[in-house]
Enzyme design. Structure first.
Site, PDB file in Angstrom:
ATOM      1  N   GLU A   1     -82.580  -6.798 -14.472  1.00 12.07           N
ATOM      2  CA  GLU A   1     -82.143  -8.324 -14.323  1.00 12.07           C
ATOM      3  C   GLU A   1     -82.600  -9.251 -15.273  1.00 12.07           C
ATOM      4  OE1 GLU A   1     -80.522 -11.905 -13.086  1.00 12.07           O
ATOM      5  OE2 GLU A   1     -79.829  -9.750 -12.796  1.00 12.07           O
TER       6      GLU A   1
ATOM      7  N   LYS B   1     -80.184 -10.867 -18.269  1.00 13.61           N
ATOM      8  CA  LYS B   1     -80.249 -12.165 -18.632  1.00 13.61           C
ATOM      9  C   LYS B   1     -80.580 -12.416 -20.104  1.00 13.61           C
ATOM     10  CE  LYS B   1     -80.021 -14.231 -14.892  1.00 13.61           C
ATOM     11  NZ  LYS B   1     -78.535 -13.310 -14.580  1.00 13.61           N
TER      12      LYS B   1
ATOM     13  N   ASN C   1     -54.152 -17.939 -13.087  1.00  4.87           N
ATOM     14  CA  ASN C   1     -55.553 -17.028 -13.136  1.00  4.87           C
ATOM     15  C   ASN C   1     -55.188 -15.716 -12.595  1.00  4.87           C
ATOM     16  OD1 ASN C   1     -58.234 -16.497 -13.146  1.00  4.87           O
ATOM     17  ND2 ASN C   1     -58.645 -17.469 -10.961  1.00  4.87           N
ATOM     18  N   GLY C   2     -55.872 -14.830 -13.441  1.00  2.00           N
ATOM     19  CA  GLY C   2     -55.904 -13.571 -12.683  1.00  2.00           C
ATOM     20  C   GLY C   2     -54.911 -12.476 -13.679  1.00  2.00           C
TER      21      GLY C   2
ATOM     22  N   LYS D   1     -68.297 -17.670 -15.206  1.00  2.00           N
ATOM     23  CA  LYS D   1     -69.166 -17.742 -14.312  1.00  2.00           C
ATOM     24  C   LYS D   1     -68.720 -17.029 -12.783  1.00  2.00           C
ATOM     25  CE  LYS D   1     -72.566 -19.174 -11.833  1.00  2.00           C
ATOM     26  NZ  LYS D   1     -73.922 -18.504 -12.163  1.00  2.00           N
TER      27      LYS D   1
END
Length: 615
Positions: free
Chosen positions: A488, A492, A104-105, A610
């Site tokens: 925001e 969304k 990961n990364g 996420k």
């Protein structure tokens, strides 16, 4: 932003790996794979399966040949693509001879390392930066004949931020883990141990966790965990979690996002209860940090995405209520210029996961400057995260686990926690008078009921969403403290419905965006009854005169009436200061229902993840 799971146990671990990947799918879902070391007639062998798409595709493939995936040690991965398109040959684990690696990364210097390994005769089958790590470790093992030493030899050569899980056929009783810039946790069992990018992946098998720190390398067997820092053995504490607080079940809801929208009244109430009792702040709220907060003269907020929007709301609050100057910046931009940070600054870093790479990097850059009186504060939903460990003060949000990629309850609890911080600093520094303070505490107590009332708007908002299904673009407008909520709301909608959406300060319409307004452009307006309402109504007239279609979330006392091409849904009256928290819910519900109508993957929208743990 990829997800890593690894296990070493006496029992078969294939189902543990697959279940862990399902729980980590919020971190990436372009492809998935696993590798298990299995003892065969000819000795130990690496068995690998990789599939493009969701983790379920991998589960289906493994279930077709389950006999190949019976083993006691293995690693698995769910991918969010950085280097190379989503494809089977780019999926992890990557293998070099007897070595398998998950990562990961980003390895920033992979190109020069790749050329070096090609010159040595190694063949590359993927476009990823990860495959070079597998080849480097395999090459180092040839001279060390020791997996831990091979990884220790390779790690300093890798530039960037990464977490690694490594296994070797000749070492079937040893799992190596590396953490440098990307999160990695060890799950501690009885006669078995595990690794994962997030403890959530391991809650079905353990509630005891060891959190690796920057630069740690762990050598893990069934019975022992040895952690090394700079070549020396170090101790890392084991912490127990209450698994009930990390429930990730959708329950009766079709999507995690909708469940999390509906959890907001309780999450907000928990966050308020953390600091408020009756009509005042609890005496122990942030009490160890009173002296630090008393000396603060400036506020600097760093965040990304939705957390950045929470910071923008807080700027209005800090400056309007305490008159402390407050700057808010996108962390990924802040760290690549020469920012001026004044003495006695409170550096507030906002991150839902506490692992956001840009925010962490910006924080570390500032901490290296030795600024006089600098105080750092983590506003975060994960108490065990890197951000919390690296800051002076931890201010938790009490959202609980949030699985949907589009943040909802994490955002509203961030806003509540920020207001609690404003009140605390305002009282410590005597910048908020008694009357204002008492009224705001009363207003906070009313939020739970106001949010419940907003949820009752679900049906009319669902009906309104029908008019958005075929649209290609949308504007969200707000004034004053509602401007960040317009940003925001636009975020969304674009995240989960794939409709191009932009948020604007309504007063800016005439400076450009008005050119976009026509009969096909929906305009969403946030219209609480506040000091800016009359000016906002004038902006609405500018749209109406150009045949734009207005969709207005308005205060019940705003006197805004539905008309031709003017749709109104009334939101409960709320005080001007806290209105951003309440008005977040309608725009979340609108985005959700539009996305469902358009048939998108609401919880796992394309190209996103996420927890953003890469730059």
């Amino acid at each position: 932003m990829c997800g890593i799971v690894g296990a070493i146990a006496e029992r078969n671990i294939s189902n543990i790996l697959l279940e862990g990947l399902k729980r980590l799918e919020y971190r990436g879902y372009d492809s998935a794979g696993l590798t298990i070391i299995q003892q065969g007639q000819n000795g130990a062998e690496l068995h690998r399966e990789r599939q493009v798409g969701k983790v379920q595709e991998l589960v289906n493939a493994v279930n077709q040949n389950p006999e190949y995936f019976q083993g006691h040690i293995g690693i698995a991965h769910t991918r969010w693509a950085t280097h190379g398109e989503p494809a089977e040959h780019n999926a992890h684990p990557h293998v070099s001879g007897k070595v398998a690696v998950v990562h990961n990364g980003i390895v920033e210097n992979y190109a020069e390392l790749k050329q070096e390994m090609m010159d040595k005769g190694y063949t590359f089958t993927s476009q990823t930066d990860t495959e070079v790590v597998a080849h480097l470790i395999a090459d180092a093992y040839e001279t060390t004949n020791n997996l831990l030493q091979a990884v220790e030899q390779v790690r300093p050569r890798l530039q960037g931020a990464f977490a690694l899980g490594v296994i070797h056929v000749d070492n079937p009783n040893e799992l190596i883990a590396v953490r440098l810039g990307s999160p990695l946790v060890i799950g501690v069992g009885i006669g078995e141990n595990f690794i994962a990018s997030d403890q959530l992946a391991l809650l079905p098998v353990t509630n005891r966790f060891m959190y690796l720190e920057e630069g740690d390398i762990a050598q893990i067997t069934r019975t022992d965990i040895h952690v090394y820092a700079n070549g020396e053995i170090v101790k890392r504490a084991i912490k127990e979690l209450d698994a009930k607080q990390h429930n990730a079940d959708k329950g009766e809801f079709k999507h995690y996002m909708l469940k999390e929208i509906y959890e907001q009244p309780d999450a907000v109430a928990r966050t308020i209860e953390m600091a408020v009792k009756d009509n005042t702040l609890k005496s122990n709220f942030l009490i160890p940090y009173q002296d630090k907060l008393a000396s603060i003269k400036h506020i600097q907020i760093l965040a990304c995405g939705t957390s950045y929007h929470a910071g923008l709301v807080a700027k209005y609050w800090f400056e309007g209520l305490t008159h402390l100057p407050c700057s808010v910046e996108i962390a990924s931009e802040f760290r690549y210029r020469e920012p001026v940070v004044l003495d006695n600054t409170l550096m507030i870093c906002i991150s839902q996961s506490g692992e956001t790479a840009d925010t962490l990097s910006a924080l570390r850059d500032i901490q290296r400057r030795n600024i006089n009186g600098l105080v750092s504060l983590a506003l975060c939903n994960v108490p065990t995260s890197s951000l919390v460990r690296e800051t002076d003060i931890f201010l938790p949000t009490m959202a609980g686990v949030e699985i949907g990629v589009a943040s909802t309850k994490a955002f509203t609890t961030q806003l509540v926690a920020l207001m609690l911080l404003v009140l605390k600093i305002g009282r410590i520094q005597q910048r908020i008078d008694d009357m204002t303070f008492t009224q705001l505490i009363k207003d906070l107590h009313q939020l739970n009921g106001q949010l419940h009332a907003c949820l009752k708007l679900d049906s009319p908002i669902k009906k309104m969403s029908d008019l958005f299904e075929t649209k290609q673009s949308c504007l969200f407008l707000g004034r004053g403290v509602q401007f960040p909520i317009a940003l925001e709301g636009a975020l969304k909608l674009k995240e989960i419905s794939y409709i191009h959406a932009e948020g604007y300060a309504a007063g800016e319409l005439k400076h450009g965006p008005l050119a976009l307004v026509d009969k096909d452009m929906p305009i969403v307006v946030l219209a609480p009854k506040d000091s800016m309402l009359d000016k906002l109504k004038a902006n609405m007239q500018e749209v109406h005169a150009r045949h734009g279609e207005l969709f207005v979330f308005a205060s019940e006392s705003s006197q805004i009436k539905a008309d031709e091409r003017l749709h109104v849904i009334y939101v409960p009256d709320v005080c001007e200061v806290l209105a951003p928290i309440v008005y977040s819910v309608p725009v979340q519900l609108l985005s959700y229902h539009v996305a469902v109508l358009r048939g998108t993957d609401v919880d796992q929208p394309r190209n996103l993840a996420k927890s953003v743990t890469v730059e």
